[in-house]
Design a protein around this motif. Structure first.
Motif, PDB file in Angstrom:
ATOM      1  N   THR A  54      10.090  -4.076   3.913  1.00 45.72           N
ATOM      2  CA  THR A  54      10.246  -4.389   5.328  1.00 45.72           C
ATOM      3  C   THR A  54      10.745  -5.824   5.455  1.00 45.72           C
ATOM      4  O   THR A  54      10.775  -6.577   4.482  1.00 45.72           O
ATOM      5  N   THR A  55      11.123  -6.191   6.665  1.00 48.07           N
ATOM      6  CA  THR A  55      11.581  -7.557   6.914  1.00 48.07           C
ATOM      7  C   THR A  55      10.484  -8.564   6.580  1.00 48.07           C
ATOM      8  O   THR A  55      10.744  -9.637   6.049  1.00 48.07           O
ATOM      9  N   GLU A  56       9.234  -8.195   6.907  1.00 50.27           N
ATOM     10  CA  GLU A  56       8.087  -9.051   6.599  1.00 50.27           C
ATOM     11  C   GLU A  56       8.017  -9.338   5.101  1.00 50.27           C
ATOM     12  O   GLU A  56       7.741 -10.452   4.666  1.00 50.27           O
ATOM     13  N   ASN A  85      10.842 -11.487   3.846  1.00 51.18           N
ATOM     14  CA  ASN A  85      10.578 -12.843   4.284  1.00 51.18           C
ATOM     15  C   ASN A  85       9.547 -13.527   3.387  1.00 51.18           C
ATOM     16  O   ASN A  85       9.671 -14.715   3.067  1.00 51.18           O
ATOM     17  N   GLN A 143       0.818  -1.217   0.000  1.00 52.96           N
ATOM     18  CA  GLN A 143       0.000   0.000   0.000  1.00 52.96           C
ATOM     19  C   GLN A 143       0.848   1.261   0.000  1.00 52.96           C
ATOM     20  O   GLN A 143       0.379   2.325  -0.330  1.00 52.96           O
ATOM     21  N   ILE A 150      -6.979  -1.890   2.699  1.00 57.59           N
ATOM     22  CA  ILE A 150      -6.408  -3.197   3.020  1.00 57.59           C
ATOM     23  C   ILE A 150      -6.875  -3.675   4.390  1.00 57.59           C
ATOM     24  O   ILE A 150      -7.150  -4.852   4.597  1.00 57.59           O
ATOM     25  N   GLU A 191       6.543 -17.621  -0.284  1.00 62.22           N
ATOM     26  CA  GLU A 191       5.107 -17.416  -0.102  1.00 62.22           C
ATOM     27  C   GLU A 191       4.542 -16.587  -1.254  1.00 62.22           C
ATOM     28  O   GLU A 191       3.423 -16.810  -1.708  1.00 62.22           O
ATOM     29  N   ALA A 251      -4.071   1.850   2.631  1.00 59.92           N
ATOM     30  CA  ALA A 251      -3.887   1.100   3.883  1.00 59.92           C
ATOM     31  C   ALA A 251      -5.234   0.849   4.533  1.00 59.92           C
ATOM     32  O   ALA A 251      -5.501  -0.251   5.022  1.00 59.92           O
ATOM     33  N   THR A 297      -0.550  -8.506   1.389  1.00 54.13           N
ATOM     34  CA  THR A 297      -0.532  -7.047   1.562  1.00 54.13           C
ATOM     35  C   THR A 297       0.492  -6.617   2.611  1.00 54.13           C
ATOM     36  O   THR A 297       0.194  -5.827   3.491  1.00 54.13           O
ATOM     37  N   TYR A 298       1.706  -7.179   2.514  1.00 56.31           N
ATOM     38  CA  TYR A 298       2.748  -6.742   3.444  1.00 56.31           C
ATOM     39  C   TYR A 298       3.222  -5.351   3.056  1.00 56.31           C
ATOM     40  O   TYR A 298       3.296  -5.028   1.872  1.00 56.31           O
ATOM     41  N   PRO A 299       3.564  -4.516   4.048  1.00 62.69           N
ATOM     42  CA  PRO A 299       4.176  -3.237   3.693  1.00 62.69           C
ATOM     43  C   PRO A 299       5.499  -3.483   2.960  1.00 62.69           C
ATOM     44  O   PRO A 299       6.261  -4.359   3.365  1.00 62.69           O
TER      45      PRO A 299
END
Lengths: 445, 303
Positions: free
Chosen positions: A260-262, A265, A203, A415, A271, A412, A255-257
């Motif tokens: 970022t680490t997320e 990952n 987003q 989402i 995934e 955002a 919908t990960y920002p």
């Protein structure tokens, strides 16, 4: 009673300290205000230039220049990417009158700096004006902001978009690589059945979304010299928004920002399977998802209509000379070398996957080689084709930081389940008009 | 006779005062200079900045700042996101501050009670989180809450700690974790200052430990509790680091989540005049809120 006075003075002190920090007014010109053609003259003696950039490995390239040019020494400082903090620093430095001579500024931010009177016009330098033929047409159009004989930054790289995808996963699961956005939605369903997501909708990456709108031949802004037209809710823009809204609604994209680490990952763990991104994204995947080396390929972006050939652009920068620099000539010489010489362009590509904005640069030997991370695919061939399909008519507005913030907040919200992407664009349309009017920038009715 | 003595004393005092004025000036000067440079002038500048508006001609005309009176303040009053963010931190404060101070008081009373062993260890253990910088604490908790990166994945994938519904309370937990020990220490040191004779008298009258805590300790440390409450109210209105860090973990934190984040976002547009106006309004709101709280509680606590 002592507590009373102390607490109250603390109460007073704390928030106002912040108020003080945040108050710096946008550059009002000052003495160093106007530039005339005479200003682009070589200085006597040795010159030291300051340069701020966020390109990985830029120090090495600058070292090469410094060795060859003892009289024009460039000291480079690196920071976060533009909207991540460097632009804010530039605006603050411009206000304080101690901005670096040279700064990395993306195409979409040039109008914002121009409207704050933060850029020197290097079009007055003869060598710069003479270099126009060397650059890809649309990059010059973006960097001159439509002014005849002007240039506000030497185009450095472009970000033609294509689709990075996990060819191994698509193959294993027997899913065809989509060539249209309709096929992409179908493939998204198939990927979701295996437990993964076809892609991530970030987003915060509104310039990626703008790239999608660009590909659909939409535009967000227009400037006829008298007034700006704001068109965030143009039919093309709304159609793209509705398309992604549907995918988010059906939980077919994650919908990960972004950044970022997320997010890293999600790609590193397999995934998320694909990313519609710019040419420089090749670097982001390689560093963010090292465990997936060799499993990626690049294909042209899915098209809105079958058989169409259109590409969006995401990012790409210019090297601008910031207001107040006393060495316009030297600064523009360095900027030209950095963005037109074969040795600099080769290094920038090897270090940071930058994709040159010059026509000669597109034919660099290094750009025809296979890339190991992408299973030795010659990925730049795909981007070279995409770069010829980018429309030259997309115009950036003068308050893109605000546009990105407002659209991003709206996205955002969508989402997290309040509102939709098209509604976010409609809201951003009116807040953008208000933001332009707050800066006394004329807006067409 | 007595009046003459008083007169002389008064005259002496008046005469002595004159040479002291210089000394006072010298002692006050360092403070006054810094106070003016880094407090009064910046405030004045912010207030002045908040009253400027930009004028220009044409789409890329050179911007000029001119006096615009209170027009920025009219925008602040009309700003939906600003008042939403103020409402959000007030809701946060109404829940989080009492919980945090309740815990701080409880821990302080436990440390002060003769029943607890290992007092030094617990004092340090409770205080340790405060030694962790706020940003680091937020990053650490961000990872703990994350549905994919947390060591407690089975829990965090079930409970959306970073979802739009819960993220405010996840932040409240971080803030509580960091500041409970700090507030506890202020209350505890105030407990230590209570003369032991009072406890002795209470025990002779047959008061239990719980009764002593309730009827003696809490009323006597009320000023310290009020002080920590005011610090907390100010801290709540200024929430910035936690939401800023959480933006990198979740989409649910907007760029206007708290008033300070909105100020930061506005100044990066850059629209510094509006950002200054937001800051001034926020400062006034903080002042009014802290002062009202003080006035209301003072009557009870300091009687």
């Amino acid at each position: 009673m002592r507590i009373t006075t102390r607490a109250v003075s603390v109460a007073l002190l704390a928030p106002l300290a912040l108020a003080a920090c945040s108050s710096s007014d946008p550059g009002d010109g000052g003495e160093g205000g106007t530039t005339d053609a005479g200003a682009c003259e070589p200085s006597d003696g040795a010159v030291e230039l300051e340069f701020t950039s966020w390109i990985p490995g830029i120090e090495g390239v600058v070292d090469v220049w410094n060795e060859e040019n003892p009289d024009i020494q460039v000291s480079v400082q690196t920071g976060p990417n533009g909207n991540g903090g460097t632009y804010q620093n530039f605006f603050n430095q411009l206000e304080a009158g101690n901005a670096p001579d040279l700064g990395q500024i993306e195409y979409d931010a040039l109008p914002n700096f121009r409207v704050q009177d933060g850029l020197e016009n290097i079009g007055v330098c003869e060598d710069v004006a003479a270099a126009q033929d060397q650059f890809v047409d649309w990059t010059w159009a973006q960097a001159s902001l439509g002014e005849e004989g002007a240039l506000y930054g030497v185009p450095q790289d472009t970000g033609p978009m294509a689709m990075f995808y996990r060819s191994d996963l698509f193959e294993e699961n027997g899913i065809e690589v989509p060539t249209t956005w309709d096929e992409f939605a179908t493939a998204a369903e198939q990927v979701r059945e295996t437990g993964g997501y076809i892609t991530n909708f970030s987003q915060a990456d509104i310039n990626q979304f703008a790239g999608f709108v660009w590909q659909a031949n939409g535009s967000w802004f227009a400037n006829d010299g008298e007034a700006w037209t704001v068109d965030l809710d143009s039919p093309e823009s709304m159609e793209v928004a509705a398309y992604w809204d549907d995918l988010i609604e059906r939980d077919l994209v994650s919908t990960y920002p972004g950044w970022t680490t997320e997010w890293d990952n999600a790609y590193n763990s397999g995934e998320v399977w694909s990313w519609n991104s710019a040419v420089w994204g090749a670097n982001s995947i390689a560093t963010g998802a090292p465990d997936t080396a060799g499993s990626w390929s690049v294909a042209p972006s899915p098209q809105w209509g079958e058989g169409e050939q259109s590409a969006g652009n995401w990012g790409g920068s210019t090297i601008a000379v910031l207001k107040g620099s006393e060495h316009l000539y030297e600064a523009s010489q360095f900027a030209l070398w950095l963005n037109t010489s074969e040795e600099a362009l080769t290094m920038l590509n090897e270090e940071a996957n930058l994709y040159p904005a010059t026509t000669a640069g597109l034919e660099l030997p290094v750009l025809s080689e296979g890339v190991e991370f992408y299973g030795d695919q010659a990925i730049y061939d795909v981007f070279a084709e995409a770069s010829t399909q980018v429309s030259a008519d997309f115009v950036w507005g003068p308050t893109m930081t605000q546009v990105y913030n407002d659209v991003s907040d709206g996205f955002a919200g969508a989402i997290s389940g309040s509102g939709t992407l098209p509604e976010a664009l409609t809201a951003a349309e009116s807040s953008t008009v208000a933001a332009l009017e707050a800066q006394a920038i004329p807006v067409a009715e | 006779m007595s009046t003459t003595v008083l007169d002389v004393q008064a005259r002496n005092r008046a005469r002595i005062k004159v040479p002291h004025k210089k000394a006072i000036a010298i002692f006050v000067a360092p403070f006054a200079t810094l106070f003016t440079l880094f407090y009064l002038i910046p405030i004045g500048y912010a207030v002045w900045q908040s009253m400027l508006v930009i004028e220009r001609e044409g789409t890329y005309g050179e911007p000029r700042e001119v006096f615009g009176g209170l027009s920025q303040y009219a925008q602040v009053m009309d700003s939906g996101p600003f008042w939403e963010s103020v409402g959000r931190v007030l809701l946060f404060g109404v829940v989080q501050v009492p919980v945090m101070l309740g815990l701080a008081l409880l821990f302080a009373l436990l440390l002060d009670s003769p029943l607890v062993k290992g007092r030094r260890f617990f004092r340090l253990a409770f205080f340790a989180p405060y030694a962790v910088p706020g940003v680091i604490a937020a990053i650490m908790w961000g990872f703990l809450y994350s549905p994919n990166l947390s060591p407690f994945k089975p829990l965090t994938q079930e409970v959306g700690f970073l979802s739009a519904d819960l993220v405010l309370w996840s932040m409240a937990n971080v803030v509580t974790w960091v500041y409970v020990g700090y507030n506890m220490l202020i209350i505890y040191s105030s407990l230590l200052a209570i003369p032991t004779e009072i406890y002795e008298a209470a025990r002779l009258d047959g008061a239990s430990q719980a009764r002593i805590a309730w009827a003696i300790k809490i009323p006597l440390v009320m000023p310290a509790i009020i002080l920590t409450a005011i610090f907390s109210i100010i801290g709540t209105l200024q929430l910035l680091a936690e939401p800023q860090v959480f933006r990198t973990f979740t989409s649910a934190v907007s760029s206007t989540f708290t008033p300070n984040l909105l100020v930061y976002t506005t100044s990066s547009v850059p629209n510094v005049s509006l950002a200054a106006a937001y800051s001034v309004v926020l400062a006034l709101a903080t002042f009014i809120l802290s002062f009202t709280f003080l006035k209301v509680t003072q009557r009870k606590a300091f009687q």
